[in-house]
Design a protein around this motif. Structure first.
Motif, short mmCIF file in Angstrom:
data_model
loop_
_atom_site.label_atom_id
_atom_site.label_comp_id
_atom_site.label_asym_id
_atom_site.label_seq_id
_atom_site.Cartn_x
_atom_site.Cartn_y
_atom_site.Cartn_z
N TYR A 1 85.35 -10.97 10.85
CA TYR A 1 86.52 -11.43 10.12
C TYR A 1 86.75 -12.90 10.40
CZ TYR A 1 91.36 -11.83 8.60
OH TYR A 1 92.52 -12.23 7.98
N HIS A 2 86.82 -13.71 9.33
CA HIS A 2 86.89 -15.16 9.50
C HIS A 2 88.24 -15.75 9.09
CE1 HIS A 2 82.62 -15.15 10.36
NE2 HIS A 2 82.42 -14.42 9.26
N VAL B 1 91.75 -9.06 19.51
CA VAL B 1 90.69 -8.05 19.51
C VAL B 1 89.45 -8.63 18.83
CG1 VAL B 1 90.03 -5.78 18.64
CG2 VAL B 1 92.35 -6.16 19.50
N ALA B 2 88.35 -8.60 19.56
CA ALA B 2 87.10 -9.17 19.03
C ALA B 2 86.26 -8.14 18.29
CB ALA B 2 86.27 -9.77 20.17
N GLU B 3 86.39 -6.87 18.64
CA GLU B 3 85.57 -5.84 18.03
C GLU B 3 86.36 -4.54 17.94
OE1 GLU B 3 81.36 -5.47 19.25
OE2 GLU B 3 81.82 -3.37 19.66
N VAL B 4 86.16 -3.82 16.85
CA VAL B 4 86.87 -2.56 16.62
C VAL B 4 85.85 -1.47 16.32
CG1 VAL B 4 88.50 -1.32 15.16
CG2 VAL B 4 88.92 -3.72 15.74
N GLU B 5 86.00 -0.34 16.97
CA GLU B 5 85.14 0.82 16.70
C GLU B 5 86.02 1.96 16.22
OE1 GLU B 5 81.90 3.79 18.90
OE2 GLU B 5 82.95 2.23 20.04
N ARG C 1 94.03 -7.22 12.86
CA ARG C 1 93.92 -8.64 13.18
C ARG C 1 95.10 -9.13 14.03
NH1 ARG C 1 95.29 -11.59 7.37
NH2 ARG C 1 97.44 -10.82 7.18
#
Length: 316
Positions: free
Chosen positions: A1-2, A9-13, A303
């Motif tokens: 996401y830019h 949060v850098a990563e979502v699973e 985000r």
């Protein structure tokens, strides 16, 4: 996401877990700290109670844009008579009974189709419990004491709490009005097939808003009520059409409230619950904005979610 964001949060699973009937497996993952957020939407009461006992300080509850209502098929006698529909709505305090049966899993409805969390909600417009008036209305319709009342079917879709949400007030009808209702619970696919091919005397609509506006309930959901259960009302349709255009929000909401009142007064539907958003949230998740649109699925603004270090990562 830019794009721009306020969270960290850098990563979502996202885990695709089994249907809520397999709630012990879901809860086990949360117990083991393998989930940061666990939605409890559509869980059976038993599962929610266990989750609350294990993690009382991590349970979050907030209102949602959701309403469940019984629908009367006005194309089929005896529900083509408004007095019969009104009699059922006045039959007794089924809302209190439901709250006792399901606890905090649902919020009893006391207004119309528009839920309390949404602008345009009309509080306390639902008919009050009045067994004597209910019996009088049924007698005026030609069924004194329930005598001569035809056998009618209530069709419900299979959910974890279906047995509770269908039986609580049907027993009440038998006690107060002497009316017997045959209940049939089917899976969701069969439910909608029946609505298309052979709509029952009574069914229900469960509506979670797609947009945060009463138009989504009073115009969009109304189309489903009309399609499957036949109710139409000229003044109601005028109001919801007029309400689409005013630039003044207060004027729009006033029109929608008039329409919602007609829906209840004419006993086209009997709203009985609003489902809140229930979820478990780990203490290291410091901010996790949830939309009231997320009744059954956990749509959150990822985000803007903020977490702090925890567990082995924090120690290292």
């Amino acid at each position: 996401y830019h794009g721009r964001f306020q969270g960290n949060v850098a990563e979502v699973e996202l885990l695709c877990l089994p249907y809520p009937t397999d709630w012990p497996a879901r809860l086990q993952l949360y117990d083991e700290d393998r989930l940061d957020l666990l939605g409890l939407g559509s869980w059976p009461r038993e599962g929610i109670e266990v989750a609350c006992r294990r993690h009382p300080d991590e349970l979050c509850r907030q209102p949602a844009f959701h309403t469940m209502a019984v629908c009367f098929n006005v194309r089929r006698p005896p529900f083509d008579d408004v007095r019969v529909r009104q009699a059922i709505m006045h039959a007794g305090d089924g809302l209190r009974t439901l709250r006792e049966a399901q606890g905090d899993v649902v919020d009893p409805a006391t207004g119309g189709l528009v839920p309390p969390a949404m602008a345009g909600h009309s509080p306390r417009i639902a008919p009050s419990p009045d067994p004597e008036r209910a019996q009088r209305l049924l007698a005026e319709a030609g069924y004194p004491g329930g005598r001569g009342f035809p056998e009618v079917e209530y069709l419900a879709a299979l959910t974890p709490n279906a047995s509770i949400t269908t039986a609580f007030w049907l027993d009440l009808l038998k006690e107060v009005l002497g009316v017997a209702v045959r209940v049939k619970v089917v899976d969701w696919m069969e439910y909608y097939q029946r609505l298309e091919a052979e709509p029952p005397h009574m069914g229900y609509i469960t509506w979670a808003a797609d947009t945060p506006d009463p138009d989504n309930f009073l115009r969009v959901a109304y189309r489903h009520i009309q399609r499957y259960f036949g109710w139409r009302h000229e003044r109601y349709e005028q109001l919801i059409e007029e309400a689409r255009w005013p630039a003044d929000p207060a004027a729009r909401l006033a029109l929608y409230r008039q329409a919602d009142r007609i829906l209840v007064q004419e006993a086209a539907i009997m709203p009985y619950t609003h489902t809140p958003i229930l979820h478990l949230l780990k203490p290291w998740v410091k901010r996790c904005p949830l939309s009231p649109l997320s009744t059954l699925s956990m749509w959150t603004s990822l985000r803007d979610t903020v977490m702090v270090p925890h567990g082995a990562e924090a120690a290292g």
